[in-house]
Design a protein around this motif. Structure first.
Motif, PDB file in Angstrom:
ATOM      1  N   LYS A 150      -0.487  -1.206  -8.864  1.00 49.87           N
ATOM      2  CA  LYS A 150      -1.913  -1.550  -8.794  1.00 49.87           C
ATOM      3  C   LYS A 150      -2.402  -2.465  -9.915  1.00 49.87           C
ATOM      4  O   LYS A 150      -3.358  -3.204  -9.720  1.00 49.87           O
TER       5      LYS A 150
ATOM      6  N   TYR B 135       3.047   2.999  -6.031  1.00 52.80           N
ATOM      7  CA  TYR B 135       1.837   2.213  -5.785  1.00 52.80           C
ATOM      8  C   TYR B 135       0.919   2.223  -7.003  1.00 52.80           C
ATOM      9  O   TYR B 135       0.347   1.194  -7.353  1.00 52.80           O
TER      10      TYR B 135
ATOM     11  N   ASN C 202       5.288  -0.831   2.009  1.00 51.67           N
ATOM     12  CA  ASN C 202       4.848   0.537   1.761  1.00 51.67           C
ATOM     13  C   ASN C 202       5.605   1.107   0.576  1.00 51.67           C
ATOM     14  O   ASN C 202       6.835   0.992   0.507  1.00 51.67           O
TER      15      ASN C 202
ATOM     16  N   HIS D   9       0.839  -1.200   0.000  1.00 53.28           N
ATOM     17  CA  HIS D   9       0.000   0.000   0.000  1.00 53.28           C
ATOM     18  C   HIS D   9       0.874   1.249   0.000  1.00 53.28           C
ATOM     19  O   HIS D   9       2.095   1.164   0.141  1.00 53.28           O
ATOM     20  N   ARG D  10       0.224   2.377  -0.161  1.00 53.25           N
ATOM     21  CA  ARG D  10       0.930   3.652  -0.096  1.00 53.25           C
ATOM     22  C   ARG D  10       1.528   3.803   1.302  1.00 53.25           C
ATOM     23  O   ARG D  10       1.056   3.180   2.255  1.00 53.25           O
TER      24      ARG D  10
END
Length: 127
Positions: free
Chosen positions: A119, A115, A109, A79-80
């Motif tokens: 995706k 990110y 992260n 994730h971010r």
């Protein structure tokens, strides 16, 4: 039937079969020859995992995560950068040394831009 076909075609166009390869020791994530610094943890699970793009209402995750493993301790995801504890200075650490980037509780992260690249991928190999 035409609507279903359109949805499947759309998913095929947005899904990248190339895996993200995360090296915990160097705190990097690579897609073929392009590598990016990431934050990782000592307990980041190793192995090959499918990635599930999941929405989340938690504003600290900015809308979505790429979940790859769930167990009794929780869900692990890409994730971010999570900035729930400002004292951890995670955005600055992302630009630092490998030892600076070993901070998470197991999630991976990435910067917002990285990110967005990740995706579309549906597989991660963590070593």
């Amino acid at each position: 039937m035409e609507v279903l076909s359109t949805i499947i075609t759309s998913l095929a166009l947005t899904t990248n079969p190339v895996p993200i390869v995360v090296d915990v020791q160097s705190a990097t994530a690579c897609i073929q020859d392009d590598c990016y610094p990431v934050l990782v943890g000592k307990n980041t699970p190793k192995g090959t995992f499918g990635l599930q793009l999941s929405t989340t209402p938690d504003p600290l995750y900015k809308g979505s995560v790429l979940a790859f493993k769930s167990d009794s301790t929780g869900t692990y995801a890409i994730h971010r950068v999570w900035n729930g504890k400002p004292s951890e200075r995670r955005n600055q650490r992302l630009k630092g040394t490998v030892s600076d980037r070993l901070i998470t509780n197991g999630c991976i992260n990435a910067s917002d831009d990285t990110y967005e690249i990740f995706k579309s991928h549906r597989k991660v190999i963590i070593k």
